[in-house]
Design a protein around this motif. Structure first.
Motif, PDB file in Angstrom:
ATOM      1  N   LEU A  25      59.674  26.913  48.580  1.00 18.13           N
ATOM      2  CA  LEU A  25      59.720  28.368  48.690  1.00 18.13           C
ATOM      3  C   LEU A  25      60.778  28.801  49.681  1.00 18.13           C
ATOM      4  CD1 LEU A  25      56.002  29.558  48.652  1.00 18.13           C
ATOM      5  CD2 LEU A  25      57.795  30.077  47.026  1.00 18.13           C
ATOM      6  N   LEU A  26      60.843  28.076  50.807  1.00 20.38           N
ATOM      7  CA  LEU A  26      61.835  28.414  51.827  1.00 20.38           C
ATOM      8  C   LEU A  26      63.256  28.292  51.258  1.00 20.38           C
ATOM      9  CD1 LEU A  26      62.004  29.054  54.899  1.00 20.38           C
ATOM     10  CD2 LEU A  26      62.504  26.636  55.223  1.00 20.38           C
ATOM     11  N   LEU A  27      63.525  27.170  50.589  1.00 15.85           N
ATOM     12  CA  LEU A  27      64.867  26.969  50.038  1.00 15.85           C
ATOM     13  C   LEU A  27      65.161  27.989  48.952  1.00 15.85           C
ATOM     14  CD1 LEU A  27      65.186  23.117  49.765  1.00 15.85           C
ATOM     15  CD2 LEU A  27      66.379  24.638  51.297  1.00 15.85           C
ATOM     16  N   ALA A  28      64.170  28.268  48.099  1.00 18.83           N
ATOM     17  CA  ALA A  28      64.378  29.200  46.989  1.00 18.83           C
ATOM     18  C   ALA A  28      64.655  30.599  47.505  1.00 18.83           C
ATOM     19  CB  ALA A  28      63.155  29.216  46.083  1.00 18.83           C
ATOM     20  N   TRP A  29      64.170  30.900  48.713  1.00 20.38           N
ATOM     21  CA  TRP A  29      64.479  32.211  49.280  1.00 20.38           C
ATOM     22  C   TRP A  29      65.819  32.185  50.000  1.00 20.38           C
ATOM     23  CZ3 TRP A  29      64.262  33.381  54.745  1.00 20.38           C
ATOM     24  CH2 TRP A  29      64.542  34.718  55.014  1.00 20.38           C
ATOM     25  N   LEU A  30      66.083  31.092  50.764  1.00 12.37           N
ATOM     26  CA  LEU A  30      67.232  31.056  51.652  1.00 12.37           C
ATOM     27  C   LEU A  30      68.553  30.869  50.900  1.00 12.37           C
ATOM     28  CD1 LEU A  30      67.115  31.419  54.618  1.00 12.37           C
ATOM     29  CD2 LEU A  30      67.279  28.959  54.932  1.00 12.37           C
ATOM     30  N   ILE A  31      68.572  29.945  49.914  1.00  9.88           N
ATOM     31  CA  ILE A  31      69.845  29.631  49.258  1.00  9.88           C
ATOM     32  C   ILE A  31      70.434  30.845  48.530  1.00  9.88           C
ATOM     33  CG2 ILE A  31      70.934  28.195  47.488  1.00  9.88           C
ATOM     34  CD1 ILE A  31      69.118  25.948  48.345  1.00  9.88           C
ATOM     35  N   PRO A  32      69.652  31.566  47.686  1.00 12.33           N
ATOM     36  CA  PRO A  32      70.252  32.745  47.038  1.00 12.33           C
ATOM     37  C   PRO A  32      70.696  33.801  48.038  1.00 12.33           C
ATOM     38  CG  PRO A  32      68.207  32.153  45.968  1.00 12.33           C
ATOM     39  CD  PRO A  32      68.282  31.356  47.226  1.00 12.33           C
ATOM     40  N   LEU A  33      69.943  33.908  49.152  1.00 12.29           N
ATOM     41  CA  LEU A  33      70.308  34.908  50.159  1.00 12.29           C
ATOM     42  C   LEU A  33      71.657  34.576  50.792  1.00 12.29           C
ATOM     43  CD1 LEU A  33      68.965  37.398  51.479  1.00 12.29           C
ATOM     44  CD2 LEU A  33      68.313  35.902  53.339  1.00 12.29           C
ATOM     45  N   LEU A  34      71.848  33.292  51.115  1.00 13.24           N
ATOM     46  CA  LEU A  34      73.080  32.910  51.814  1.00 13.24           C
ATOM     47  C   LEU A  34      74.297  32.959  50.904  1.00 13.24           C
ATOM     48  CD1 LEU A  34      71.865  30.000  54.080  1.00 13.24           C
ATOM     49  CD2 LEU A  34      72.421  32.330  54.702  1.00 13.24           C
ATOM     50  N   ILE A  35      74.123  32.627  49.609  1.00 13.28           N
ATOM     51  CA  ILE A  35      75.303  32.594  48.742  1.00 13.28           C
ATOM     52  C   ILE A  35      75.479  33.892  47.973  1.00 13.28           C
ATOM     53  CG2 ILE A  35      75.165  30.089  48.457  1.00 13.28           C
ATOM     54  CD1 ILE A  35      74.130  30.598  45.652  1.00 13.28           C
ATOM     55  N   HIS A  36      74.645  34.897  48.276  1.00 16.63           N
ATOM     56  CA  HIS A  36      74.677  36.109  47.470  1.00 16.63           C
ATOM     57  C   HIS A  36      76.031  36.810  47.500  1.00 16.63           C
ATOM     58  CE1 HIS A  36      73.210  39.448  45.277  1.00 16.63           C
ATOM     59  NE2 HIS A  36      73.406  40.304  46.270  1.00 16.63           N
ATOM     60  N   LYS A  37      76.685  36.761  48.670  1.00 11.69           N
ATOM     61  CA  LYS A  37      77.956  37.494  48.809  1.00 11.69           C
ATOM     62  C   LYS A  37      79.077  36.871  47.989  1.00 11.69           C
ATOM     63  CE  LYS A  37      77.547  39.971  53.099  1.00 11.69           C
ATOM     64  NZ  LYS A  37      77.681  39.885  54.532  1.00 11.69           N
ATOM     65  N   PHE A  38      78.968  35.564  47.716  1.00 12.75           N
ATOM     66  CA  PHE A  38      80.043  34.891  46.984  1.00 12.75           C
ATOM     67  C   PHE A  38      79.841  34.938  45.483  1.00 12.75           C
ATOM     68  CE2 PHE A  38      79.308  32.627  50.996  1.00 12.75           C
ATOM     69  CZ  PHE A  38      80.477  32.983  51.633  1.00 12.75           C
ATOM     70  N   ARG A  39      78.734  35.527  45.059  1.00 11.96           N
ATOM     71  CA  ARG A  39      78.363  35.435  43.660  1.00 11.96           C
ATOM     72  C   ARG A  39      79.214  36.376  42.805  1.00 11.96           C
ATOM     73  NH1 ARG A  39      73.892  36.682  40.137  1.00 11.96           N
ATOM     74  NH2 ARG A  39      73.547  38.624  41.216  1.00 11.96           N
ATOM     75  N   LEU A  40      79.659  35.855  41.638  1.00  6.77           N
ATOM     76  CA  LEU A  40      80.273  36.728  40.647  1.00  6.77           C
ATOM     77  C   LEU A  40      79.145  37.343  39.833  1.00  6.77           C
ATOM     78  CD1 LEU A  40      83.032  34.323  39.354  1.00  6.77           C
ATOM     79  CD2 LEU A  40      83.360  36.273  40.842  1.00  6.77           C
ATOM     80  N   ILE A  41      79.217  38.653  39.654  1.00  7.87           N
ATOM     81  CA  ILE A  41      78.140  39.306  38.919  1.00  7.87           C
ATOM     82  C   ILE A  41      78.281  38.978  37.434  1.00  7.87           C
ATOM     83  CG2 ILE A  41      77.084  41.501  38.335  1.00  7.87           C
ATOM     84  CD1 ILE A  41      76.754  40.726  41.227  1.00  7.87           C
ATOM     85  N   GLN A  42      77.247  38.368  36.873  1.00  6.93           N
ATOM     86  CA  GLN A  42      77.233  38.038  35.448  1.00  6.93           C
ATOM     87  C   GLN A  42      76.313  39.015  34.729  1.00  6.93           C
ATOM     88  OE1 GLN A  42      79.263  35.871  34.594  1.00  6.93           O
ATOM     89  NE2 GLN A  42      79.329  34.133  36.002  1.00  6.93           N
ATOM     90  N   PRO A  43      76.587  39.251  33.461  1.00  9.09           N
ATOM     91  CA  PRO A  43      75.691  40.141  32.724  1.00  9.09           C
ATOM     92  C   PRO A  43      74.318  39.506  32.553  1.00  9.09           C
ATOM     93  CG  PRO A  43      77.240  39.097  31.257  1.00  9.09           C
ATOM     94  CD  PRO A  43      77.655  38.725  32.632  1.00  9.09           C
ATOM     95  N   GLY A  44      73.280  40.337  32.606  1.00  9.79           N
ATOM     96  CA  GLY A  44      71.932  39.814  32.435  1.00  9.79           C
ATOM     97  C   GLY A  44      71.591  39.595  30.971  1.00  9.79           C
ATOM     98  N   ILE A  45      70.511  38.861  30.738  1.00  9.00           N
ATOM     99  CA  ILE A  45      70.058  38.638  29.359  1.00  9.00           C
ATOM    100  C   ILE A  45      69.273  39.859  28.923  1.00  9.00           C
ATOM    101  CG2 ILE A  45      68.552  37.230  27.932  1.00  9.00           C
ATOM    102  CD1 ILE A  45      69.270  34.891  29.737  1.00  9.00           C
ATOM    103  N   LYS A  46      69.746  40.498  27.829  1.00  8.57           N
ATOM    104  CA  LYS A  46      69.093  41.736  27.406  1.00  8.57           C
ATOM    105  C   LYS A  46      67.859  41.455  26.571  1.00  8.57           C
ATOM    106  CE  LYS A  46      73.059  44.818  27.481  1.00  8.57           C
ATOM    107  NZ  LYS A  46      74.251  44.242  26.839  1.00  8.57           N
ATOM    108  N   LYS A  47      67.932  40.422  25.740  1.00 11.70           N
ATOM    109  CA  LYS A  47      66.793  40.145  24.856  1.00 11.70           C
ATOM    110  C   LYS A  47      66.335  38.709  25.042  1.00 11.70           C
ATOM    111  CE  LYS A  47      68.063  43.433  21.304  1.00 11.70           C
ATOM    112  NZ  LYS A  47      68.613  43.598  19.969  1.00 11.70           N
ATOM    113  N   PRO A  48      65.352  38.472  25.914  1.00 15.37           N
ATOM    114  CA  PRO A  48      64.887  37.109  26.174  1.00 15.37           C
ATOM    115  C   PRO A  48      64.336  36.425  24.917  1.00 15.37           C
ATOM    116  CG  PRO A  48      63.982  38.656  27.767  1.00 15.37           C
ATOM    117  CD  PRO A  48      64.637  39.468  26.717  1.00 15.37           C
TER     118      PRO A  48
END
Lengths: 169, 89, 110
Positions: free
Chosen positions: A37-60
């Motif tokens: 849980l700690l890693l799943a929260w921390l890793i996206p938070l730390l790399i969030h600024k470097f992320r390229l915004i990708q389109p989301g899945i509209k129809k799962p």
């Protein structure tokens, strides 16, 4: 100012990381749950600024159906490829084929190229031109192991794989 | 019986590895050799998985995962080197 | 042998044969571009079958929950097309010859 969005940017990615961490440790002991849980929260938070915004899945739903169809196609394609490999080399009709793309998004094109590589006797070689700017039409260059009919192959790729991807993204 | 079948599978994957080695030695180009080496990585993962079933231990999977990651990264690195003459730009 | 053990054996045999076919393609086919098809498809599917076999064995015969192998399959199914793409790009860059019966060769020169 400090909304939930800032502190927990990508919930789906966090869930995925958590599951992968548990799979990697192959256990559901308390310490792994906690650390996951700690890693799943921390890793996206730390790399969030470097992320390229990708389109989301509209129809799962469509995306799930697409995945299952691709899995089925992989098995069929393999049996075909094995039959071709065991046959004589002279009967092979390898070819390079250009498929015009309707997709514009890079992520969608990547997924299309990957599925085409895994499925029907084709390997994607290149996307032309590589940069989207200034080009109205992009092409996917394929290498085909045994080409019967070029127009039919292009139509198959477009209808079977590209059309669902256009719906999903 | 299962052990016997698994031993047969070892032989089959072993033959595949020898064929890869032949392809890697024959070439003729660098990319051919690279492809043969990449296939060798994947075949060794297959061998490790089979060995895990044979011994009934799941210790091998971490090794298999490491081989998978290293194989992918090294193949892509050599491809980038062939394409650009440089790995990190 | 129980049914599950037969299933494990069947998947293991199928997986090994797929892996072997990938390597046969590597040795037998005439040029690099056709050779690439064997390892990307047959070997990947063969490894998928072996992973399923291993999962069936550990979860049902040994009775211990073990899903770690799924990561190997997931990782390979994601990376195999990327490896193939990089290899064929490198081959096109080096202008490797393709077999003479290949049609549409001029498209590759763009």
């Amino acid at each position: 100012m400090l909304s939930l969005k800032n502190w927990w940017p990508t919930p789906v990615r966090s869930l995925f990381l958590f599951l992968v961490w548990l799979l990697l440790n192959n256990s559901v002991a308390l310490i792994h749950l906690f650390f996951g849980l700690l890693l799943a929260w921390l890793i996206p938070l730390l790399i969030h600024k470097f992320r390229l915004i990708q389109p989301g899945i509209k129809k799962p739903g469509v995306a799930l159906g697409y995945g299952l169809m691709v899995l089925g196609d992989i098995i069929v394609a393999n049996l075909q490829v094995i039959r071709l490999v065991l046959g004589p080399n002279k009967k092979l009709r390898p070819a390079f084929v250009m498929v015009p793309l309707d997709l514009t998004d890079n992520l969608a094109i990547t997924i299309l190229a990957s599925t085409v590589s895994l499925t029907p006797g084709t390997v994607s070689a290149d996307v032309l031109p590589l940069n989207a700017e200034g080009a109205e039409q992009r092409f996917l260059l394929l290498h085909v192991l045994d080409l019967a009919d070029e127009a039919q192959l292009i139509e198959q790729v477009k209808l079977r794989y590209e059309a669902p991807l256009k719906e999903i993204f | 019986m299962l052990a016997l079948i698994l031993q047969g599978c070892f032989v089959v994957v072993g033959v595949a590895l020898v064929l890869n080695l032949y392809a890697a030695i024959r070439g003729p180009s660098v990319v051919d050799r690279l492809l043969a080496l990449d296939t060798m990585y994947i075949n060794s993962i297959a061998l490790l998985l089979l060995y895990g079933i044979y011994l009934g231990t799941s210790l091998n999977f971490e090794v298999a995962l490491l081989i998978a990651m290293l194989g992918f990264v090294s193949t892509v690195a050599v491809c980038k080197f062939l394409l650009r003459g440089d790995i990190i730009e | 042998m129980s049914m599950i053990e037969w299933l494990v054996a069947l998947l293991a045999v199928a997986g090994s044969l797929f892996v072997l076919m990938g390597s046969v393609a590597l040795v037998k086919l005439p040029d690099f571009y056709t050779r690439l098809h064997g390892p990307t498809k047959a070997t990947t599917l063969g490894l998928g079958a072996l992973v399923l076999s291993s999962m069936a064995y550990f979860n049902f015969v040994k009775g211990e929950l073990s899903l770690q192998q799924l990561l190997i399959a997931l990782f390979l199914f994601i990376t195999a097309p990327i490896t193939a793409h990089m290899l064929i790009k490198a081959a096109l860059h080096l202008k490797l010859d393709s077999a003479e019966q290949t049609s549409g060769q001029q498209k590759a020169d763009l």
